[in-house]
Design a protein around this motif. Structure first.
Motif, PDB file in Angstrom:
ATOM      1  N   ASP A  22       2.211  -1.588  -0.504  1.00 23.73           N
ATOM      2  CA  ASP A  22       3.282  -2.582  -0.596  1.00 23.73           C
ATOM      3  C   ASP A  22       4.448  -2.077  -1.422  1.00 23.73           C
ATOM      4  O   ASP A  22       5.578  -2.570  -1.287  1.00 23.73           O
ATOM      5  N   VAL A  23       4.194  -1.113  -2.296  1.00 20.64           N
ATOM      6  CA  VAL A  23       5.281  -0.499  -3.063  1.00 20.64           C
ATOM      7  C   VAL A  23       6.191   0.269  -2.107  1.00 20.64           C
ATOM      8  O   VAL A  23       7.419   0.295  -2.270  1.00 20.64           O
ATOM      9  N   VAL A  24       5.604   0.877  -1.083  1.00 24.13           N
ATOM     10  CA  VAL A  24       6.386   1.601  -0.079  1.00 24.13           C
ATOM     11  C   VAL A  24       7.422   0.682   0.553  1.00 24.13           C
ATOM     12  O   VAL A  24       8.584   1.050   0.729  1.00 24.13           O
ATOM     13  N   ILE A  25       6.986  -0.529   0.881  1.00 26.24           N
ATOM     14  CA  ILE A  25       7.873  -1.487   1.555  1.00 26.24           C
ATOM     15  C   ILE A  25       9.104  -1.760   0.711  1.00 26.24           C
ATOM     16  O   ILE A  25      10.239  -1.717   1.191  1.00 26.24           O
ATOM     17  N   VAL A  26       8.870  -2.068  -0.558  1.00 25.82           N
ATOM     18  CA  VAL A  26      10.007  -2.431  -1.419  1.00 25.82           C
ATOM     19  C   VAL A  26      10.892  -1.221  -1.686  1.00 25.82           C
ATOM     20  O   VAL A  26      12.119  -1.336  -1.736  1.00 25.82           O
ATOM     21  N   THR A  73       5.053   3.791   8.037  1.00 22.96           N
ATOM     22  CA  THR A  73       5.598   5.126   7.755  1.00 22.96           C
ATOM     23  C   THR A  73       6.797   5.383   8.652  1.00 22.96           C
ATOM     24  O   THR A  73       7.805   5.967   8.217  1.00 22.96           O
ATOM     25  N   ALA A  74       6.720   4.926   9.901  1.00 20.60           N
ATOM     26  CA  ALA A  74       7.857   5.071  10.822  1.00 20.60           C
ATOM     27  C   ALA A  74       9.072   4.301  10.311  1.00 20.60           C
ATOM     28  O   ALA A  74      10.213   4.754  10.462  1.00 20.60           O
ATOM     29  N   VAL A  75       8.844   3.143   9.701  1.00 21.20           N
ATOM     30  CA  VAL A  75       9.953   2.368   9.131  1.00 21.20           C
ATOM     31  C   VAL A  75      10.656   3.171   8.038  1.00 21.20           C
ATOM     32  O   VAL A  75      11.889   3.230   7.980  1.00 21.20           O
ATOM     33  N   VAL A  76       9.864   3.800   7.171  1.00 20.37           N
ATOM     34  CA  VAL A  76      10.451   4.611   6.094  1.00 20.37           C
ATOM     35  C   VAL A  76      11.244   5.768   6.697  1.00 20.37           C
ATOM     36  O   VAL A  76      12.356   6.081   6.255  1.00 20.37           O
ATOM     37  N   LEU A  77      10.689   6.417   7.719  1.00 20.62           N
ATOM     38  CA  LEU A  77      11.390   7.532   8.372  1.00 20.62           C
ATOM     39  C   LEU A  77      12.716   7.058   8.961  1.00 20.62           C
ATOM     40  O   LEU A  77      13.744   7.744   8.845  1.00 20.62           O
ATOM     41  N   ALA A 126       9.148   7.286  -1.549  1.00 23.28           N
ATOM     42  CA  ALA A 126       8.515   6.368  -0.586  1.00 23.28           C
ATOM     43  C   ALA A 126       7.782   7.110   0.516  1.00 23.28           C
ATOM     44  O   ALA A 126       6.667   6.724   0.905  1.00 23.28           O
ATOM     45  N   LEU A 127       8.384   8.166   1.067  1.00 25.27           N
ATOM     46  CA  LEU A 127       7.771   8.825   2.216  1.00 25.27           C
ATOM     47  C   LEU A 127       6.436   9.485   1.864  1.00 25.27           C
ATOM     48  O   LEU A 127       5.439   9.258   2.570  1.00 25.27           O
ATOM     49  N   PRO A 128       6.352  10.297   0.802  1.00 23.29           N
ATOM     50  CA  PRO A 128       5.027  10.863   0.460  1.00 23.29           C
ATOM     51  C   PRO A 128       4.011   9.775   0.138  1.00 23.29           C
ATOM     52  O   PRO A 128       2.828   9.911   0.472  1.00 23.29           O
ATOM     53  N   LEU A 129       4.476   8.694  -0.502  1.00 23.20           N
ATOM     54  CA  LEU A 129       3.560   7.602  -0.836  1.00 23.20           C
ATOM     55  C   LEU A 129       3.033   6.930   0.436  1.00 23.20           C
ATOM     56  O   LEU A 129       1.840   6.611   0.531  1.00 23.20           O
ATOM     57  N   ALA A 130       3.902   6.742   1.398  1.00 22.92           N
ATOM     58  CA  ALA A 130       3.466   6.139   2.667  1.00 22.92           C
ATOM     59  C   ALA A 130       2.435   7.020   3.357  1.00 22.92           C
ATOM     60  O   ALA A 130       1.402   6.547   3.839  1.00 22.92           O
ATOM     61  N   LYS A 131       2.711   8.307   3.392  1.00 14.72           N
ATOM     62  CA  LYS A 131       1.769   9.221   4.047  1.00 14.72           C
ATOM     63  C   LYS A 131       0.421   9.236   3.338  1.00 14.72           C
ATOM     64  O   LYS A 131      -0.630   9.304   3.983  1.00 14.72           O
ATOM     65  N   ALA A 132       0.472   9.141   2.009  1.00 16.17           N
ATOM     66  CA  ALA A 132      -0.784   9.201   1.241  1.00 16.17           C
ATOM     67  C   ALA A 132      -1.563   7.893   1.312  1.00 16.17           C
ATOM     68  O   ALA A 132      -2.791   7.896   1.384  1.00 16.17           O
ATOM     69  N   SER A 133      -0.861   6.775   1.292  1.00 20.45           N
ATOM     70  CA  SER A 133      -1.553   5.490   1.165  1.00 20.45           C
ATOM     71  C   SER A 133      -1.923   4.875   2.503  1.00 20.45           C
ATOM     72  O   SER A 133      -2.972   4.233   2.627  1.00 20.45           O
ATOM     73  N   ILE A 134      -1.087   5.031   3.509  1.00 21.52           N
ATOM     74  CA  ILE A 134      -1.396   4.410   4.802  1.00 21.52           C
ATOM     75  C   ILE A 134      -1.469   5.421   5.931  1.00 21.52           C
ATOM     76  O   ILE A 134      -1.827   5.075   7.056  1.00 21.52           O
ATOM     77  N   GLY A 135      -1.129   6.669   5.634  1.00 25.11           N
ATOM     78  CA  GLY A 135      -1.252   7.706   6.641  1.00 25.11           C
ATOM     79  C   GLY A 135       0.063   7.994   7.335  1.00 25.11           C
ATOM     80  O   GLY A 135       0.947   7.144   7.410  1.00 25.11           O
ATOM     81  N   LYS A 155      20.052  16.019  10.840  1.00 28.61           N
ATOM     82  CA  LYS A 155      18.899  15.632  10.009  1.00 28.61           C
ATOM     83  C   LYS A 155      18.462  14.203  10.339  1.00 28.61           C
ATOM     84  O   LYS A 155      17.267  13.898  10.388  1.00 28.61           O
ATOM     85  N   ALA A 156      19.444  13.341  10.561  1.00 27.33           N
ATOM     86  CA  ALA A 156      19.113  11.963  10.935  1.00 27.33           C
ATOM     87  C   ALA A 156      18.313  11.961  12.233  1.00 27.33           C
ATOM     88  O   ALA A 156      17.313  11.242  12.368  1.00 27.33           O
ATOM     89  N   HIS A 157      18.762  12.794  13.190  1.00 26.57           N
ATOM     90  CA  HIS A 157      18.053  12.883  14.468  1.00 26.57           C
ATOM     91  C   HIS A 157      16.607  13.330  14.259  1.00 26.57           C
ATOM     92  O   HIS A 157      15.682  12.809  14.897  1.00 26.57           O
ATOM     93  N   SER A 158      16.409  14.269  13.355  1.00 30.30           N
ATOM     94  CA  SER A 158      15.055  14.773  13.088  1.00 30.30           C
ATOM     95  C   SER A 158      14.143  13.656  12.570  1.00 30.30           C
ATOM     96  O   SER A 158      13.004  13.506  13.020  1.00 30.30           O
ATOM     97  N   TYR A 159      14.641  12.853  11.631  1.00 32.35           N
ATOM     98  CA  TYR A 159      13.820  11.765  11.076  1.00 32.35           C
ATOM     99  C   TYR A 159      13.603  10.645  12.097  1.00 32.35           C
ATOM    100  O   TYR A 159      12.510  10.076  12.188  1.00 32.35           O
ATOM    101  N   PHE A 160      14.667  10.336  12.863  1.00 31.44           N
ATOM    102  CA  PHE A 160      14.475   9.331  13.915  1.00 31.44           C
ATOM    103  C   PHE A 160      13.432   9.806  14.933  1.00 31.44           C
ATOM    104  O   PHE A 160      12.602   9.022  15.409  1.00 31.44           O
ATOM    105  N   GLU A 161      13.489  11.077  15.266  1.00 32.71           N
ATOM    106  CA  GLU A 161      12.534  11.637  16.218  1.00 32.71           C
ATOM    107  C   GLU A 161      11.114  11.583  15.668  1.00 32.71           C
ATOM    108  O   GLU A 161      10.153  11.268  16.386  1.00 32.71           O
ATOM    109  N   HIS A 162      10.987  11.881  14.379  1.00 31.80           N
ATOM    110  CA  HIS A 162       9.663  11.795  13.743  1.00 31.80           C
ATOM    111  C   HIS A 162       9.133  10.356  13.793  1.00 31.80           C
ATOM    112  O   HIS A 162       7.960  10.116  14.115  1.00 31.80           O
ATOM    113  N   GLY A 163      10.000   9.387  13.499  1.00 34.47           N
ATOM    114  CA  GLY A 163       9.598   7.984  13.571  1.00 34.47           C
ATOM    115  C   GLY A 163       9.168   7.597  14.972  1.00 34.47           C
ATOM    116  O   GLY A 163       8.181   6.874  15.162  1.00 34.47           O
ATOM    117  N   ARG A 164       9.923   8.104  15.983  1.00 33.88           N
ATOM    118  CA  ARG A 164       9.547   7.804  17.364  1.00 33.88           C
ATOM    119  C   ARG A 164       8.177   8.385  17.703  1.00 33.88           C
ATOM    120  O   ARG A 164       7.339   7.718  18.355  1.00 33.88           O
TER     121      ARG A 164
END
Length: 1462
Positions: free
Chosen positions: A995-999, A1038-1042, A1023-1032, A1057-1066
């Motif tokens: 839930d810390v990731v969300i905020v 995690t896609a929301v954070v990306l 937030a991103l490393p925490l999301a990967k560690a806590s929820i995978g 770079k934005a395209h790279s993160y959007f692509e990762h989220g997709r």
């Protein structure tokens, strides 16, 4: 009746040759007719026969026949008759038609039989010469019919006078032989008078009644080849189901009639008030009491006996308090106790005690009376008086006979039972241990008297949860009884019950059923199929089946017990009330609340009628009915019942009794469900303190208290305390019940749930799996508790983003529930709700909707339209409807859910706050921001007031209210709320919680809006490393954070770079949801935005088209996400100059938004603004102006006049005015927009820089070149500071400033601006992009102006290479002459302004995609409050361990302490 056929051939009778015999035969109509009727012999003949043959006292009737009578007889007559006929001894005085059929005569001793027959004649005052007996000695007859039952029928019909049933003391007994009972049944059916005779009637009265009362026709003895035929005759005569009752009633009535005949004789002989008659009545009553039977007939005898003795005592001047009367009153009190009239017994025993204490206060009879008083006081729950009486009894025995005496040992055992009930377990155990030791020493460890204290000690140890040790003691007691009374004795049945419960507690269901069924079989054999003891066994099996989750079996056995008890006792009996209670509990387990309620009420009414309103059974019934109302959500009806039950128990037991702990626990549970945590906490604590005092610190009851207290702490957000109490509960259960007990599984399950709340899914998973494994082994894979476990694992998988496994688990749980529970059970409805939620998350809206609808329909039908659990399903369906943009329907459901909770719960209940919050989030989506703000603020106030400032729910409210403030443009307030939410979650849940990731992500998004990019980057880096560690890494959150990180880079102009993160989220969303899902479509739209920024319009358009196809298929053609995508497609087409193609997309987007949101919504305002741009570019200024003004008016109404969106609208309107040459009107609008942006954001925000740049353009267009130049420089400086020196947005002010400098003749200064701008274009779009062609052309003109012909030619050639059809336009001589339509400088300025406005719009549209992910996130946060948690009912007798297993929609099965009454 002895009718077996013989294999020996028959021989015809010799003709009668006696004249007397012939005369008899002639008188009967001739020999043939005489033989066809049933002849009997006189008693005189039988007596003479006995004397002449010198029959011994031990010879049976059959033996006499075999020894003294010819073996050849006719086929239909008594052998003695045939002997008389064949021996020519028949005379009219000793042979005639039989008047009495002597049943089973062949088994009795001949001389005793004759004595009984003589007594029969005397007692019935029969004429001796008119009585002729037909002796049943058929076992040795010849030519007997093959059907013995039919033979008996013919014989009895033939005699047609009296069936005489002889009862004997020694086995074989007439009541245990099927032939005799068959004859009795035929006699009853034929209406033949039935008499009974026995030698020494009064001496055998009690045993005879006992034998008569235990008639069991179906288990009576008979030769194997006869039994089915005999039973068939009984069934035809009386019906097997009623035959036992008829036989018992007939025989006991006969015996009592005979007894009363003797009483009449005594009255005639000695008088109606003679001491002899009193003694006879007293003795007979004592026999009945000794047999513990027919007590209701014994009492009138005792009362009459006492009345006679009272008159005698008065006549003798002795008064009414003689020792003899005292002894009689003592017996009478025992009879009253047997009949359940304990208050009357108590009063009588107190008089008895007074009588005997006058003689000797320490006599044995005083001790016996004190012991009896102790028993009756115990029954009446007057425990202090009971203990006092038994202690006095013990002291008397010790003083009279010393410590080492059996009476002392027995009294110690009795006293211990009372101490146990007082909650003084240690004292009770000490006394029982001493009692056992004394018995062992005095009579030996295998003596029958030692069994009872062993049993009592086992009961205490069982109640303490030490089931293994208790089972060993129960088995020892059973072994003792088996030696003394046999393995089939009723005495051991209650011990078998207890062993069954011990094994039940271990989850050894097969062994438990074996013990309970053995007890049932013994009871059926002993008492017959219909008896209170049999009903008791059925209730025990009911408990077993209920524990196993076999509700149909449990309901069947319970219903059998109920019907049996009603038939035996009538409808208004305590046993019937207990059965009703048990049936109600089973019905409640199955969710049949409407059927259960009247049963609970009826049980309570019966108890009140029997015991009065102040009895423990009444308190229990109140408790159980309250539990049912609590389950039904009728809290206002439950609370007064719980309160009355508690007050009554305190009156009965005092304040420190386990029953008080139970009542407090149940009341606390109700308070918790109502959100009254401050009231629940001291109640739970008090319950725990009582149980710890009574049972010690390590008892299953204490574990139950700790478990429930842990759940309260969990609700209150005090997680350290919750974990501490849950761990302690688990440890106690492991130590007392064993590590594989179902209650341990419950503790593991609850601990796992706590870990989930704390975000430690890794720690939760093995606990959930271990709980599931225990339940599988202990309860089986068809048990509802096992379904709960796999359901919880499904919820865990959902949290982990493993939706495939989650669906498999939920479906498996539902399959079990459908198999084990009735259709419409609340657990099934809850599971449907959960599965629907899983489908909703996966975008399977078409399958989710009917599940929600079925869940709601089921809850309305089975729980009623006002149950809080219904609000949960309504709320969750509303989330689905909102997801598919059916906002009005969603609103109706959210409002209905809110109304239910407002009615059922207190005004400050956390669930009510959840409803307010969720409705607020929905209002926010609908654009009703003021209402949204009010509701979310009210939710926050409730949560802070009820749960305290440091609770996760408060953090959720802060987050959601911040989202509303963001929409309202109140960025500073939103930031403050998000920072508070972040701090709270870190403090309460830990810095690594999901839930810390969300905020973190939401706060970073807000900082992007505020232009605080560095801090936003720092938050994302966390937030991103925490999301990967806590929820995978492959989780939707995690896609929301990306996506949010991508938005940061997009805003900073780093489209690659934005395209790279959007692509990762997709890719994450595709892995989780598959390729066709609305969230995947959002990712595609975001990718398209980046591609557009990179100048790849064709690819961008392809992505938008793919996204549009997915959205239309999954959400429908009129969804806001479709509108968003159409809008962005229009922007791409516009950028390519395809305005005619763009406009229909924009118009359709507007139509969708107006249809979904209404005409006045911020999303509609956005579409109006974008459509206005297209009209402006096509020269439709009037229409563009109308659209823009309408857009601004909507934003002002919805967002207020100082919202940043108003600044954007004013800016775009100013651009439109400039395009029309109305520069003097445009400049003030620009200035107003700048002021709004500076106030709402800050003075150095990039949006402020854009507005300043546009103001510079307006000033230049009006001829204010000197005023315009510093504004351009300021805009460039602000943007470079905020976005970096190479941000794409800088190209617009660079080009416009360059044009301005050229007009001012400062071409040298303009050149580096153009060159920097070209460098930006090439970096962004490559050196071969056509987008660079116009700028290269400008550079060529600039070089020409500077006289650098060679450089100018090179630039011209490059421009033609990039765009061959490019028209080269000369630079205008001055900007003031430019009208915005002919000069390129003007065109560029307007384009720049348009680009800024449109980029802003594009960002807004992209933000819709991002915001949707963010809103979804906020919705999830809100939704976590929506999953509400109800619970079940209450009974007291034994405790079903409590627990809050996550079931259905996270509904815990909270346990009040109840179970079946036994």
């Amino acid at each position: 009746m002895g009718c077996a056929a013989s294999t020996q051939p028959s021989s015809p009778l010799e003709p009668a040759n006696s004249a007397e015999t012939q005369k008899v035969l002639d008188d009967l109509g001739g020999e043939e007719k005489a033989r066809s009727c049933h002849l009997g012999v006189s008693l005189d003949f039988l007596l003479q026969f006995s004397d002449s043959r010198k029959v011994s006292a031990q010879e049976t009737t059959e033996q006499v026949y075999e020894k003294h009578i010819s073996p050849f007889t006719a086929s239909t007559n008594c052998t003695y008759v045939e002997h008389m006929l064949t021996s020519c001894t028949a005379t009219p005085l000793n042979l005639a038609r039989a008047t009495h059929f002597i049943s089973h005569a062949h088994t009795y001793k001949f001389r005793e039989l004759l004595s009984s027959l003589k007594q029969l004649i005397d007692s019935e005052s029969l004429a001796k010469d008119q009585v002729f007996f037909y002796l049943d000695v058929f076992s040795s007859n010849r030519n007997i019919p093959q059907s013995p039952a039919q033979g008996a029928l013919q014989i009895i019909d033939g005699i047609g006078a009296v069936v005489f049933t002889l009862l004997a003391l020694d086995e074989p007994n007439a009541t245990s032989h099927l032939r005799c009972l068959c004859e009795l049944a035929i006699g009853v059916k034929r209406g033949v008078p039935i008499l009974v005779a026995v030698d020494n009637f009064m001496g055998n009265f009690g045993p005879l009644l006992s034998a008569a009362s235990y008639v069991r026709i179906q288990s009576a003895e008979a030769p194997g080849d006869e039994k089915s035929g005999l039973l068939a005759v009984v069934d035809e005569a009386l019906g097997l189901d009623k035959a036992d009752d008829v036989a018992r009633d007939t025989l006991t009535d006969l015996l009592f009639a005979k007894f009363m005949a003797l009483v009449t004789k005594m009255e005639l002989k000695f008088g109606a008030e003679s001491p002899e008659l009193a003694q006879m009545l007293s003795n007979a009553a004592q026999m009945l009491l000794d047999q513990q039977m027919l007590v209701e007939r014994a009492l009138p005898m005792l009362e009459r006996s006492r009345a006679i003795l009272t008159v005698t005592a008065r006549a003798a001047g002795q008064g009414e308090e003689t020792p003899q009367l005292g002894k009689l009153m003592f017996t009478e009190a025992q009879a009253l106790r047997f009949m359940g009239r304990d208050e009357e017994a108590l009063e009588l025993l107190q008089k008895v005690l007074q009588i005997h204490e006058k003689t000797d206060k320490s006599s044995g009879i005083v001790a016996a009376t004190l012991n009896e008083l102790g028993g009756v006081c115990k029954k009446l729950n007057k425990l202090d008086e009971a203990a006092e009486n038994l202690q006095r009894c013990l002291d008397i025995f010790k003083s009279k006979v010393g410590l080492k005496h059996v009476s002392v040992a027995t009294t110690l055992s009795n006293l211990a039972q009372v101490q146990h009930m007082q909650g003084k377990a240690e004292e009770a155990k000490a006394n029982l241990t001493l009692s056992i030791e004394l018995h062992d020493e005095l009579v030996g460890g295998k003596h029958i008297s030692v069994a009872l204290p062993i049993e009592n000690l086992a009961n205490i140890i069982f109640d303490e949860g030490q089931h293994e040790e208790a089972e060993q003691l129960f088995q020892r007691a059973i072994a003792i009884y088996e030696v003394h009374v046999g393995q089939e004795s009723e005495t051991i049945t209650h011990l078998l019950d207890r062993v069954g419960y011990c094994t039940m507690q271990k989850g050894a269901w097969g062994e438990s059923e074996k013990q309970l069924r053995r007890a049932l079989d013994i009871r059926v054999k002993t008492y017959g199929p219909k008896h209170l003891e049999v009903s008791h066994s059925l209730n025990n099996l009911t408990t077993l089946y209920r524990e196993q989750g076999k509700y149909e079996d449990a309901e069947q056995t319970c219903r059998q017990a109920l019907e049996m008890d009603i038939e035996l006792l009538g409808p208004n009996n305590a046993h019937v009330a207990a059965d009703l209670n048990n049936m109600a509990l089973i019905l409640s387990d199955q969710g049949k609340f409407e059927e259960a309620a009247p049963m609970y009420q009826r049980a309570m009414d019966i108890y009140v009628e029997i015991y009065g309103p102040e009895h423990q059974a009444v308190a229990t019934s109140m408790n159980n009915l309250a539990g049912l109302y609590s389950n039904m959500g009728a809290y206002s009806e439950a609370e007064p019942l719980y309160q009355r039950s508690l007050e009554l128990r305190e009156k009965l037991y005092g304040k420190d009794h386990p029953a008080i702990a139970t009542a407090l626990n149940n009341m606390a549970g109700l308070m918790r469900r109502q959100g009254k945590y401050d009231e629940a906490l001291p109640l739970y604590a008090q319950s725990l303190a009582i149980d710890e005092k009574v049972y010690g610190l390590s008892h299953p009851e204490v574990a139950t208290d700790l478990n429930n207290l842990s759940e309260l702490h969990k609700a209150m957000g005090t997680y350290d305390a919750a974990q501490e109490t849950a761990e302690r509960a688990k440890e106690i259960r492991v130590n007392t019940l064993g590590a594989r007990h179902p209650d341990v599984a419950q503790s593991l399950n609850n601990l796992a749930g706590l870990h989930c709340i704390l975000g430690d899914l890794t720690a939760a998973e093995p606990l959930y799996k271990e709980a599931m494994d225990i339940r599988e082994k202990a309860l089986g894979m068809d048990h509802p508790s096992y379904a709960e476990s796999i359901n919880n694992i499904g919820l865990l998988c959902k949290e982990q983003g493993n939706y495939t496994m989650a669906e498999e688990m939920h479906s498996k749980a539902m399959a079990i529930q459908h198999k084990q529970l009735r259709a419409g059970h609340p657990d099934i409805a809850a599971s449907l709700n959960n599965l629907a939620g899983l489908h909703r998350i996966q975008g399977k809206y078409d399958s989710a909707l009917p599940m929600y609808e079925e869940s709601i329909k089921s809850k309305k039908k089975n729980l009623g339209p006002a149950h809080p659990s219904l609000a949960t399903s309504l709320n969750n369906m509303a989330l689905l409807l909102a997801k598919v943009a059916k906002y009005e329907q969603a609103k109706e459901m959210q409002e209905e859910a809110l109304a239910i909770r407002e009615k059922a719960l207190q005004g400050d209940h956390p669930e009510l706050a959840a409803s307010l919050n969720n409705l607020g989030v929905l209002y926010c989506a609908m654009g009703q921001l003021a209402d949204a703000s009010e509701l979310c603020s009210r939710s926050l106030r409730i949560r802070e007031g009820k749960l305290g400032a440091k609770h996760p729910s408060v953090a959720e409210s802060l987050n959601d209210l911040a989202c509303v403030y963001l929409e309202l443009g109140r960025l500073s307030e939103a930031e403050e709320l998000l920072r508070r939410s972040l701090k709270l979650r870190e403090e309460i849940l830990g810095a690594e919680h999901p839930d810390v990731v969300i905020v973190l992500a939401n706060l970073a998004g807000l900082l992007i809006d505020k232009g605080c990019f560095d801090e936003a980057q720092r938050l994302f880096d966390r937030a991103l490393p925490l999301a990967k560690a806590s929820i995978g890494e492959r989780h939707p959150d995690t896609a929301v954070v990306l996506d949010k990180m991508a938005r940061l880079y997009y805003t900073l102009g780093d489209y690659t770079k934005a395209h790279s993160y959007f692509e990762h989220g997709r890719s994450v969303r595709e892995a989780v949801f598959g390729e066709v899902h609305p969230d995947v479509a959002s990712s595609m739209s975001n990718l398209a935005l980046c591609l557009e920024g990179l100048g790849q319009q064709a690819r961008a358009l392809g992505q938008y088209k793919g996204a549009l196809s997915i959205l239309e298929d999954s959400l429908g053609p009129d969804h806001p996400s479709v509108a968003c995508t159409l809008n962005n497609m229009a922007l791409v087409l516009k950028a390519d100059g395809k305005l005619a193609e763009a406009q229909p997309h924009c118009e359709r987007s507007l139509q969708i938004r107006e249809k979904v949101y209404g005409a006045c919504h911020t999303e509609v305002a956005q579409s109006l603004s974008n459509l206005a741009v297209l009209h402006r570019l096509q020269g439709n200024y009037e229409e563009a102006t109308r659209l823009l003004k309408r857009s601004i008016a909507i934003d002002e109404e919805k967002l207020g006049s100082e919202h940043p969106e108003i600044a954007t609208g004013l800016n775009n309107l100013a651009v439109l005015l400039s395009a029309q040459g109305l520069h003097h009107e445009a400049a003030p609008l620009h200035r107003k927009a700048i002021a709004l942006q500076e106030k709402a954001l800050h003075a150095e925000h990039p949006k402020v820089a854009q507005c300043i740049s546009n103001l510079a353009g307006s000033c230049a267009d009006e001829g204010g070149l000197e005023e315009a130049r510093p504004l351009y420089y300021k805009a460039i400086a602000l943007q470079q500071k905020a976005l970096g020196s190479l941000h794409p947005d800088l190209s617009v002010p660079f080009v416009n400033l360059g044009a301005l400098l050229v007009v001012q003749g400062k071409t040298e200064e303009a050149l580096p601006l153009y060159q920097t701008c070209l460098e930006l274009q090439e970096k962004l779009h490559s050196t071969e992009s056509t987008k660079g062609a116009p700028l290269v052309s400008h550079l060529a003109e600039t070089f020409t102006g500077l006289g650098k012909t060679e450089e100018a030619d090179a630039m011209d050639l490059r421009a033609i290479h990039l765009q061959p059809d490019l028209e080269i336009c000369p630079l205008p001589p001055n900007l003031s002459a430019t009208d915005g339509s002919s000069g390129e400088g003007g065109i560029i300025r307007n384009s720049a302004a348009s680009a800024r406005a449109e980029i802003k719009v594009a960002e807004a549209e992209a933000a819709v995609g991002l915001a949707e992910a963010s809103t979804e996130n906020a919705s999830n946060v809100a939704g976590s409050n929506l999953i509400v948690t109800p619970s079940p009912p209450s009974t007291d007798s034994s405790v079903i361990s409590s627990g809050l297993d996550l079931v259905g929609e996270n509904d815990p099965l909270e346990t009040d302490r109840n179970s079946l009454e036994r």
